[in-house]
Scaffold this motif. Structure first.
Motif, PDB file in Angstrom:
ATOM      1  N   THR A   1      51.782  48.498  46.578  1.00 10.12           N
ATOM      2  CA  THR A   1      51.906  47.061  46.304  1.00 10.12           C
ATOM      3  C   THR A   1      50.558  46.352  46.422  1.00 10.12           C
ATOM      4  O   THR A   1      50.260  45.440  45.657  1.00 10.12           O
ATOM      5  CB  THR A   1      52.930  46.417  47.246  1.00 10.12           C
ATOM      6  N   ASP A   2      49.730  46.779  47.383  1.00  6.17           N
ATOM      7  CA  ASP A   2      48.389  46.192  47.518  1.00  6.17           C
ATOM      8  C   ASP A   2      47.495  46.588  46.343  1.00  6.17           C
ATOM      9  O   ASP A   2      46.752  45.760  45.807  1.00  6.17           O
ATOM     10  CB  ASP A   2      47.747  46.638  48.834  1.00  6.17           C
ATOM     11  N   MET A   3      47.589  47.862  45.954  1.00 12.60           N
ATOM     12  CA  MET A   3      46.793  48.342  44.821  1.00 12.60           C
ATOM     13  C   MET A   3      47.170  47.605  43.542  1.00 12.60           C
ATOM     14  O   MET A   3      46.302  47.175  42.771  1.00 12.60           O
ATOM     15  CB  MET A   3      47.003  49.848  44.636  1.00 12.60           C
ATOM     16  N   GLU A   4      48.476  47.444  43.315  1.00 14.27           N
ATOM     17  CA  GLU A   4      48.944  46.785  42.100  1.00 14.27           C
ATOM     18  C   GLU A   4      48.539  45.317  42.081  1.00 14.27           C
ATOM     19  O   GLU A   4      48.133  44.790  41.035  1.00 14.27           O
ATOM     20  CB  GLU A   4      50.462  46.922  41.990  1.00 14.27           C
ATOM     21  N   ALA A   5      48.653  44.652  43.247  1.00 15.40           N
ATOM     22  CA  ALA A   5      48.279  43.232  43.318  1.00 15.40           C
ATOM     23  C   ALA A   5      46.788  43.054  43.020  1.00 15.40           C
ATOM     24  O   ALA A   5      46.395  42.114  42.316  1.00 15.40           O
ATOM     25  CB  ALA A   5      48.610  42.674  44.695  1.00 15.40           C
ATOM     26  N   THR A   6      45.957  43.949  43.537  1.00  9.36           N
ATOM     27  CA  THR A   6      44.519  43.886  43.278  1.00  9.36           C
ATOM     28  C   THR A   6      44.223  44.156  41.806  1.00  9.36           C
ATOM     29  O   THR A   6      43.385  43.492  41.193  1.00  9.36           O
ATOM     30  CB  THR A   6      43.765  44.895  44.159  1.00  9.36           C
ATOM     31  N   TYR A   7      44.927  45.118  41.241  1.00 12.99           N
ATOM     32  CA  TYR A   7      44.714  45.481  39.831  1.00 12.99           C
ATOM     33  C   TYR A   7      45.105  44.342  38.890  1.00 12.99           C
ATOM     34  O   TYR A   7      44.434  44.066  37.908  1.00 12.99           O
ATOM     35  CB  TYR A   7      45.508  46.744  39.506  1.00 12.99           C
ATOM     36  N   LEU A   8      46.202  43.648  39.217  1.00 17.22           N
ATOM     37  CA  LEU A   8      46.697  42.577  38.352  1.00 17.22           C
ATOM     38  C   LEU A   8      45.972  41.252  38.566  1.00 17.22           C
ATOM     39  O   LEU A   8      46.120  40.329  37.765  1.00 17.22           O
ATOM     40  CB  LEU A   8      48.196  42.375  38.576  1.00 17.22           C
ATOM     41  N   ASN A   9      45.197  41.149  39.636  1.00 19.78           N
ATOM     42  CA  ASN A   9      44.471  39.916  39.924  1.00 19.78           C
ATOM     43  C   ASN A   9      43.325  39.738  38.919  1.00 19.78           C
ATOM     44  O   ASN A   9      42.434  40.584  38.832  1.00 19.78           O
ATOM     45  CB  ASN A   9      43.916  39.971  41.349  1.00 19.78           C
ATOM     46  N   PRO A  10      43.331  38.651  38.146  1.00 22.81           N
ATOM     47  CA  PRO A  10      42.272  38.463  37.142  1.00 22.81           C
ATOM     48  C   PRO A  10      40.877  38.298  37.749  1.00 22.81           C
ATOM     49  O   PRO A  10      39.871  38.468  37.045  1.00 22.81           O
ATOM     50  CB  PRO A  10      42.709  37.194  36.394  1.00 22.81           C
TER      51      PRO A  10
ATOM     52  N   THR B   1      39.669  40.209  40.097  1.00 16.87           N
ATOM     53  CA  THR B   1      39.168  41.513  40.514  1.00 16.87           C
ATOM     54  C   THR B   1      38.097  41.980  39.539  1.00 16.87           C
ATOM     55  O   THR B   1      38.299  41.920  38.321  1.00 16.87           O
ATOM     56  CB  THR B   1      40.313  42.543  40.569  1.00 16.87           C
ATOM     57  N   PRO B   2      36.950  42.457  40.040  1.00 15.75           N
ATOM     58  CA  PRO B   2      35.893  42.960  39.146  1.00 15.75           C
ATOM     59  C   PRO B   2      36.399  44.075  38.237  1.00 15.75           C
ATOM     60  O   PRO B   2      37.269  44.865  38.630  1.00 15.75           O
ATOM     61  CB  PRO B   2      34.823  43.472  40.124  1.00 15.75           C
ATOM     62  N   SER B   3      35.871  44.130  37.022  1.00 14.05           N
ATOM     63  CA  SER B   3      36.355  45.097  36.027  1.00 14.05           C
ATOM     64  C   SER B   3      36.183  46.532  36.498  1.00 14.05           C
ATOM     65  O   SER B   3      37.013  47.397  36.200  1.00 14.05           O
ATOM     66  CB  SER B   3      35.627  44.893  34.695  1.00 14.05           C
ATOM     67  N   GLY B   4      35.106  46.817  37.236  1.00 13.16           N
ATOM     68  CA  GLY B   4      34.891  48.169  37.743  1.00 13.16           C
ATOM     69  C   GLY B   4      35.982  48.609  38.697  1.00 13.16           C
ATOM     70  O   GLY B   4      36.454  49.751  38.645  1.00 13.16           O
ATOM     71  N   VAL B   5      36.399  47.707  39.574  1.00 17.17           N
ATOM     72  CA  VAL B   5      37.471  48.009  40.532  1.00 17.17           C
ATOM     73  C   VAL B   5      38.796  48.173  39.797  1.00 17.17           C
ATOM     74  O   VAL B   5      39.596  49.067  40.107  1.00 17.17           O
ATOM     75  CB  VAL B   5      37.572  46.890  41.595  1.00 17.17           C
ATOM     76  N   ARG B   6      39.039  47.327  38.809  1.00 21.78           N
ATOM     77  CA  ARG B   6      40.284  47.413  38.048  1.00 21.78           C
ATOM     78  C   ARG B   6      40.376  48.728  37.290  1.00 21.78           C
ATOM     79  O   ARG B   6      41.442  49.342  37.222  1.00 21.78           O
ATOM     80  CB  ARG B   6      40.395  46.242  37.073  1.00 21.78           C
ATOM     81  N   ASP B   7      39.269  49.167  36.699  1.00 22.55           N
ATOM     82  CA  ASP B   7      39.265  50.438  35.977  1.00 22.55           C
ATOM     83  C   ASP B   7      39.575  51.596  36.919  1.00 22.55           C
ATOM     84  O   ASP B   7      40.272  52.547  36.544  1.00 22.55           O
ATOM     85  CB  ASP B   7      37.905  50.663  35.308  1.00 22.55           C
TER      86      ASP B   7
ATOM     87  N   LEU C   1      41.363  51.381  39.691  1.00 19.42           N
ATOM     88  CA  LEU C   1      42.742  51.275  40.146  1.00 19.42           C
ATOM     89  C   LEU C   1      43.752  51.597  39.045  1.00 19.42           C
ATOM     90  O   LEU C   1      44.887  51.991  39.344  1.00 19.42           O
ATOM     91  CB  LEU C   1      43.022  49.866  40.678  1.00 19.42           C
ATOM     92  N   LYS C   2      43.363  51.424  37.790  1.00 18.95           N
ATOM     93  CA  LYS C   2      44.303  51.588  36.675  1.00 18.95           C
ATOM     94  C   LYS C   2      44.971  52.956  36.686  1.00 18.95           C
ATOM     95  O   LYS C   2      46.202  53.062  36.590  1.00 18.95           O
ATOM     96  CB  LYS C   2      43.571  51.365  35.346  1.00 18.95           C
ATOM     97  N   GLU C   3      44.179  54.007  36.818  1.00 21.12           N
ATOM     98  CA  GLU C   3      44.730  55.368  36.811  1.00 21.12           C
ATOM     99  C   GLU C   3      45.590  55.627  38.039  1.00 21.12           C
ATOM    100  O   GLU C   3      46.634  56.282  37.961  1.00 21.12           O
ATOM    101  CB  GLU C   3      43.596  56.389  36.725  1.00 21.12           C
ATOM    102  N   LYS C   4      45.171  55.090  39.187  1.00 23.33           N
ATOM    103  CA  LYS C   4      45.936  55.289  40.418  1.00 23.33           C
ATOM    104  C   LYS C   4      47.297  54.614  40.335  1.00 23.33           C
ATOM    105  O   LYS C   4      48.325  55.200  40.699  1.00 23.33           O
ATOM    106  CB  LYS C   4      45.148  54.757  41.618  1.00 23.33           C
TER     107      LYS C   4
END
Length: 202
Positions: free
Chosen positions: A159-168, A170-176, A178-181
């Motif tokens: 839930t923490d990973m998903e919230a960080t990934y969906l947060n606009p 969040t830096p693009s590098g971090v989102r990339d 988290l996407k696979e995870k």
């Protein structure tokens, strides 16, 4: 001594201006709450190309009557039991193909998480609050199992990973990263949650 004609008149010429200013003030300072809505995707309009055969044991049916009572797989249960029963169903691993499942491997329950479907049906007179609470418990069952696997694989809650990934923000590098995870955890316990057509009580 001259007689007075009456009380002096009040000049009301500026009352419209004052009312207009008050109206603008309240429009500017008032906040209007908006509901976020439900995060649900509608099924596609096109029918599937092939008929999909689903075994009855891979469907966990949850019914809500007009009094807010729950019926799960033909058994009356309390709201507090729903999440546990849903998790047991999703994590059952009846066919033994799931290497990460910790279920009882009941032959009468779901084969594995990828085939398990939770179906929710309610009466038209069901209270909205009850319906949303039941939905939250079912989604909570998916999140608890996903959190378990995310902790095992990555040492943090899904839930923490998903919230960080969906947060606009969040830096693009971090989102990339988290996407696979996030996708991997979602694939372990895919959310196959069906909301059946509401029924009318007699």
């Amino acid at each position: 001594m001259p007689r007075r004609a009456g009380a002096p008149e009040v000049n009301a010429g500026s009352m419209a201006d004052i009312a207009f200013l008050l109206l603008i003030f309240f429009l500017v300072t008032t906040t209007i709450e908006t509901d976020a809505g439900l995060d649900r995707m509608l099924p596609p309009i096109e029918p599937p190309e092939e008929d999909v055969i689903i075994k009855q044991k891979n469907i966990f049916q949850v019914l809500i009557n007009k009094n807010g009572q729950l019926l799960a797989d033909d058994n009356i249960i309390g709201l507090k039991e729903l999440r546990v029963k849903a998790m047991d169903f999703l994590d059952n691993n009846g066919d033994g193909t799931c290497t990460y499942c910790k279920g009882k491997k009941d032959a009468e329950s779901s084969d594995n998480p990828t085939k398990a479907i939770i179906s929710l049906k309610n009466d038209r007179e069901t209270k909205y609050g009850t319906y949303i609470t039941v939905q939250n418990e079912i989604v909570g069952a998916y999140n608890d199992l996903r959190n378990r696997e995310a902790q095992r694989l990555y040492g943090q809650d899904f839930t923490d990973m998903e919230a960080t990934y969906l947060n606009p923000e969040t830096p693009s590098g971090v989102r990339d990263e988290l996407k696979e995870k996030v996708k991997r955890i979602q694939d372990l316990f895919p959310q196959k949650f069906s909301e059946a057509e509401t029924s009318t009580s007699n």
